[in-house]
Design a protein around this motif. Structure first.
Motif, PDB file in Angstrom:
ATOM      1  N   THR A  16      28.134  60.095   5.821  1.00 55.02           N
ATOM      2  CA  THR A  16      28.895  60.452   6.959  1.00 55.02           C
ATOM      3  C   THR A  16      29.565  61.402   6.451  1.00 55.02           C
ATOM      4  O   THR A  16      29.387  62.509   6.937  1.00 55.02           O
ATOM      5  CB  THR A  16      29.843  59.338   7.413  1.00 55.02           C
ATOM      6  OG1 THR A  16      29.236  58.451   7.848  1.00 55.02           O
ATOM      7  CG2 THR A  16      30.982  59.808   8.794  1.00 55.02           C
ATOM      8  N   PHE A  17      29.506  61.688   5.568  1.00 51.98           N
ATOM      9  CA  PHE A  17      30.374  63.047   4.939  1.00 51.98           C
ATOM     10  C   PHE A  17      29.562  64.304   4.700  1.00 51.98           C
ATOM     11  O   PHE A  17      29.256  65.337   5.548  1.00 51.98           O
ATOM     12  CB  PHE A  17      31.105  62.487   3.510  1.00 51.98           C
ATOM     13  CG  PHE A  17      30.894  64.362   3.246  1.00 51.98           C
ATOM     14  CD1 PHE A  17      32.171  64.749   2.905  1.00 51.98           C
ATOM     15  CD2 PHE A  17      30.400  64.687   1.501  1.00 51.98           C
ATOM     16  CE1 PHE A  17      32.500  66.134   2.855  1.00 51.98           C
ATOM     17  CE2 PHE A  17      30.876  65.903   1.253  1.00 51.98           C
ATOM     18  CZ  PHE A  17      32.043  66.955   1.349  1.00 51.98           C
ATOM     19  N   LEU A  18      27.905  63.888   4.680  1.00 46.18           N
ATOM     20  CA  LEU A  18      26.732  64.753   4.041  1.00 46.18           C
ATOM     21  C   LEU A  18      26.271  64.642   5.465  1.00 46.18           C
ATOM     22  O   LEU A  18      25.829  65.522   5.753  1.00 46.18           O
ATOM     23  CB  LEU A  18      25.908  63.993   3.201  1.00 46.18           C
ATOM     24  CG  LEU A  18      25.948  63.667   1.838  1.00 46.18           C
ATOM     25  CD1 LEU A  18      24.769  63.367   1.561  1.00 46.18           C
ATOM     26  CD2 LEU A  18      26.138  65.313   1.210  1.00 46.18           C
ATOM     27  N   MET A  62      30.470  75.686  13.861  1.00 47.07           N
ATOM     28  CA  MET A  62      31.855  74.674  13.843  1.00 47.07           C
ATOM     29  C   MET A  62      32.097  73.999  15.247  1.00 47.07           C
ATOM     30  O   MET A  62      31.951  73.337  16.131  1.00 47.07           O
ATOM     31  CB  MET A  62      32.880  74.743  12.912  1.00 47.07           C
ATOM     32  CG  MET A  62      33.897  74.173  12.723  1.00 47.07           C
ATOM     33  SD  MET A  62      35.499  74.444  11.887  1.00 47.07           S
ATOM     34  CE  MET A  62      35.418  74.551  10.347  1.00 47.07           C
ATOM     35  N   LEU A  63      32.451  75.689  15.801  1.00 48.61           N
ATOM     36  CA  LEU A  63      32.514  74.687  17.305  1.00 48.61           C
ATOM     37  C   LEU A  63      31.070  74.536  18.044  1.00 48.61           C
ATOM     38  O   LEU A  63      31.567  73.963  19.294  1.00 48.61           O
ATOM     39  CB  LEU A  63      32.782  76.422  18.268  1.00 48.61           C
ATOM     40  CG  LEU A  63      34.282  77.645  18.581  1.00 48.61           C
ATOM     41  CD1 LEU A  63      33.887  78.149  19.000  1.00 48.61           C
ATOM     42  CD2 LEU A  63      35.368  76.152  18.594  1.00 48.61           C
ATOM     43  N   PRO A  67      31.468  68.592  18.677  1.00 51.43           N
ATOM     44  CA  PRO A  67      30.893  67.492  19.225  1.00 51.43           C
ATOM     45  C   PRO A  67      30.197  66.810  17.990  1.00 51.43           C
ATOM     46  O   PRO A  67      30.635  65.136  18.377  1.00 51.43           O
ATOM     47  CB  PRO A  67      30.231  68.027  20.491  1.00 51.43           C
ATOM     48  CG  PRO A  67      30.205  69.259  20.978  1.00 51.43           C
ATOM     49  CD  PRO A  67      30.626  69.506  19.600  1.00 51.43           C
ATOM     50  N   PHE A  68      29.034  66.791  17.875  1.00 55.46           N
ATOM     51  CA  PHE A  68      28.489  65.465  16.988  1.00 55.46           C
ATOM     52  C   PHE A  68      29.130  65.688  15.519  1.00 55.46           C
ATOM     53  O   PHE A  68      29.294  64.177  15.062  1.00 55.46           O
ATOM     54  CB  PHE A  68      26.832  66.877  16.566  1.00 55.46           C
ATOM     55  CG  PHE A  68      26.718  66.097  15.143  1.00 55.46           C
ATOM     56  CD1 PHE A  68      25.498  64.945  14.857  1.00 55.46           C
ATOM     57  CD2 PHE A  68      26.616  66.226  13.982  1.00 55.46           C
ATOM     58  CE1 PHE A  68      24.637  64.900  14.549  1.00 55.46           C
ATOM     59  CE2 PHE A  68      25.742  66.350  12.695  1.00 55.46           C
ATOM     60  CZ  PHE A  68      25.037  65.180  12.962  1.00 55.46           C
ATOM     61  N   MET A  69      29.837  66.502  15.157  1.00 53.46           N
ATOM     62  CA  MET A  69      30.978  65.822  13.932  1.00 53.46           C
ATOM     63  C   MET A  69      31.732  65.430  14.846  1.00 53.46           C
ATOM     64  O   MET A  69      31.657  63.915  13.756  1.00 53.46           O
ATOM     65  CB  MET A  69      31.440  67.466  13.076  1.00 53.46           C
ATOM     66  CG  MET A  69      30.282  68.555  12.765  1.00 53.46           C
ATOM     67  SD  MET A  69      30.895  69.501  12.222  1.00 53.46           S
ATOM     68  CE  MET A  69      32.157  69.742  11.276  1.00 53.46           C
ATOM     69  N   ALA A  70      32.331  65.035  15.925  1.00 50.77           N
ATOM     70  CA  ALA A  70      33.222  64.014  16.251  1.00 50.77           C
ATOM     71  C   ALA A  70      32.470  62.875  16.411  1.00 50.77           C
ATOM     72  O   ALA A  70      33.194  61.839  16.201  1.00 50.77           O
ATOM     73  CB  ALA A  70      34.228  64.920  17.370  1.00 50.77           C
ATOM     74  N   ASP A  71      31.333  62.460  17.115  1.00 52.99           N
ATOM     75  CA  ASP A  71      31.172  61.190  17.091  1.00 52.99           C
ATOM     76  C   ASP A  71      30.411  60.963  15.756  1.00 52.99           C
ATOM     77  O   ASP A  71      30.355  59.884  16.003  1.00 52.99           O
ATOM     78  CB  ASP A  71      29.764  61.914  17.817  1.00 52.99           C
ATOM     79  CG  ASP A  71      28.501  60.681  18.553  1.00 52.99           C
ATOM     80  OD1 ASP A  71      29.306  59.682  18.745  1.00 52.99           O
ATOM     81  OD2 ASP A  71      27.953  60.607  17.974  1.00 52.99           O
ATOM     82  N   SER A  75      32.317  57.701  15.014  1.00 55.28           N
ATOM     83  CA  SER A  75      31.192  56.301  15.036  1.00 55.28           C
ATOM     84  C   SER A  75      31.688  55.202  13.900  1.00 55.28           C
ATOM     85  O   SER A  75      31.526  53.913  13.552  1.00 55.28           O
ATOM     86  CB  SER A  75      29.738  56.084  15.278  1.00 55.28           C
ATOM     87  OG  SER A  75      29.672  57.247  13.931  1.00 55.28           O
ATOM     88  N   TYR A  76      31.768  56.229  12.184  1.00 58.29           N
ATOM     89  CA  TYR A  76      32.335  55.458  10.754  1.00 58.29           C
ATOM     90  C   TYR A  76      33.488  54.924  11.297  1.00 58.29           C
ATOM     91  O   TYR A  76      33.564  54.182  10.461  1.00 58.29           O
ATOM     92  CB  TYR A  76      32.195  57.063  10.201  1.00 58.29           C
ATOM     93  CG  TYR A  76      32.585  56.338   8.859  1.00 58.29           C
ATOM     94  CD1 TYR A  76      31.668  55.624   7.854  1.00 58.29           C
ATOM     95  CD2 TYR A  76      33.916  57.167   8.286  1.00 58.29           C
ATOM     96  CE1 TYR A  76      32.369  55.076   6.810  1.00 58.29           C
ATOM     97  CE2 TYR A  76      34.240  56.416   7.274  1.00 58.29           C
ATOM     98  CZ  TYR A  76      33.314  55.980   6.011  1.00 58.29           C
ATOM     99  OH  TYR A  76      33.847  55.233   4.608  1.00 58.29           O
ATOM    100  N   MET A  77      34.341  55.621  11.900  1.00 58.10           N
ATOM    101  CA  MET A  77      35.925  55.058  11.973  1.00 58.10           C
ATOM    102  C   MET A  77      35.273  54.043  12.952  1.00 58.10           C
ATOM    103  O   MET A  77      36.554  52.517  12.244  1.00 58.10           O
ATOM    104  CB  MET A  77      36.697  55.762  12.755  1.00 58.10           C
ATOM    105  CG  MET A  77      38.517  55.683  13.103  1.00 58.10           C
ATOM    106  SD  MET A  77      38.825  55.279  10.919  1.00 58.10           S
ATOM    107  CE  MET A  77      39.758  53.637  11.369  1.00 58.10           C
ATOM    108  N   GLY A  78      34.883  52.954  13.818  1.00 62.62           N
ATOM    109  CA  GLY A  78      34.609  52.866  14.404  1.00 62.62           C
ATOM    110  C   GLY A  78      34.120  51.380  13.681  1.00 62.62           C
ATOM    111  O   GLY A  78      34.298  50.153  13.763  1.00 62.62           O
TER     112      GLY A  78
END
Length: 88
Positions: A16-18, A62-63, A67-71, A75-78
């Motif tokens: 996920t980090f990568l 980053m802008l 959305p891709f990064m937040a998703d 999903s990792y947190m989920g």
């Protein structure tokens, strides 16, 4: 919690980090390479010239990729929360 489960969580976290950091790193690499080529062609050897275009490009990326990064992070947190709720 077994060692295999811990390794699975760590592997998922590294993946996920990568996935999250790769777009920003590739943009910074590309902008740095282009600015370095321009510096070599024009023989302008100002060391601080690289930072401003790179910072602007990384903030723009980053802008664009937020959305891709937040998703990916959500999903990792989920997945982690599901493991915690199920007891491991």
């Amino acid at each position: 919690m077994t060692g295999a489960a811990i390794l699975d969580i760590a592997r998922d976290g590294i993946g996920t980090f990568l996935k999250v950091s790769a777009p920003l790193m590739l943009v910074a690499l590309a902008v740095g390479l282009i600015v370095s080529l321009v510096q070599a062609l024009t023989q302008v050897q100002e060391q601080t010239l690289v930072y401003v275009p790179k910072i602007v490009a990384v903030f723009g990326a980053m802008l664009l990729f937020l959305p891709f990064m937040a998703d990916a992070l959500a999903s990792y947190m989920g997945r982690i929360a599901l493991r915690i709720a199920s007891g491991g």
